[in-house]
Design an enzyme around this catalytic site. Sequence first.
Site, PDB file in Angstrom:
ATOM      1  N   ASP A  46     -22.538   4.787-117.690  1.00 38.73           N
ATOM      2  CA  ASP A  46     -21.262   5.100-117.036  1.00 38.73           C
ATOM      3  C   ASP A  46     -21.064   6.611-116.916  1.00 38.73           C
ATOM      4  O   ASP A  46     -20.596   7.108-115.889  1.00 38.73           O
ATOM      5  CB  ASP A  46     -20.088   4.513-117.826  1.00 38.73           C
ATOM      6  CG  ASP A  46     -20.120   3.005-117.929  1.00 38.73           C
ATOM      7  OD1 ASP A  46     -20.700   2.346-117.048  1.00 38.73           O
ATOM      8  OD2 ASP A  46     -19.551   2.482-118.909  1.00 38.73           O
TER       9      ASP A  46
ATOM     10  N   ASP B  50     -20.297  -1.284-123.825  1.00 39.39           N
ATOM     11  CA  ASP B  50     -19.638   0.023-123.850  1.00 39.39           C
ATOM     12  C   ASP B  50     -19.318   0.371-125.300  1.00 39.39           C
ATOM     13  O   ASP B  50     -18.992  -0.515-126.100  1.00 39.39           O
ATOM     14  CB  ASP B  50     -18.355   0.000-123.023  1.00 39.39           C
ATOM     15  CG  ASP B  50     -18.613  -0.097-121.528  1.00 39.39           C
ATOM     16  OD1 ASP B  50     -19.699   0.316-121.086  1.00 39.39           O
ATOM     17  OD2 ASP B  50     -17.729  -0.573-120.805  1.00 39.39           O
TER      18      ASP B  50
END
Length: 172
Positions: free
Chosen positions: A142, A123
């Site tokens: 995401d 991330d």
Amino acid sequence: MADARSLHRPLGFGVAAIVLLLDQISKWAIMGPVALRERGLIEITGFFDLRWVENYGVSMGFLIAGSDRERWLLVAGTALIAAGIVAWIWREKAKGDVVALGLVLGGAIGNIADRTRLGYVADFLDPHIGDWHPFLVFNVADAAITIGVLILVLRALLVREPKVPAENVDAV
């Protein structure tokens, strides 16, 4: 004559492929040329940074995989969900839902690829307002999953498909 399902399937799977490609290219760039893993944080603006996070769980730190066994259980669980989405795309007639499902599928496969290859999901997107971080750090996969789910929910709540006369309904 082809039904709506067969016409929309390539769109759904195409959207998934594009999301997967964008996700993996962005992660390659972040881990490679940008070297965010080594740098940790790159301040871009007062409302957006690149921040390296190794996500060993799923959304909001839920179901943290603390061992290889748990990691592979997360991979298997996500793969089962992805398989369900493939089946849904295969059966879905509504073009908007197929696009949304393609977003979710591409994101799921992108995160499966990370967890399989790296042991975690990479991330790096960190929107914020000054020192306030209302969102968790996330990635392209995401974002696609979130947008896809939002589209599905909004369409379920707000869009009414026209009723098809009973004699025109395909047998399921």
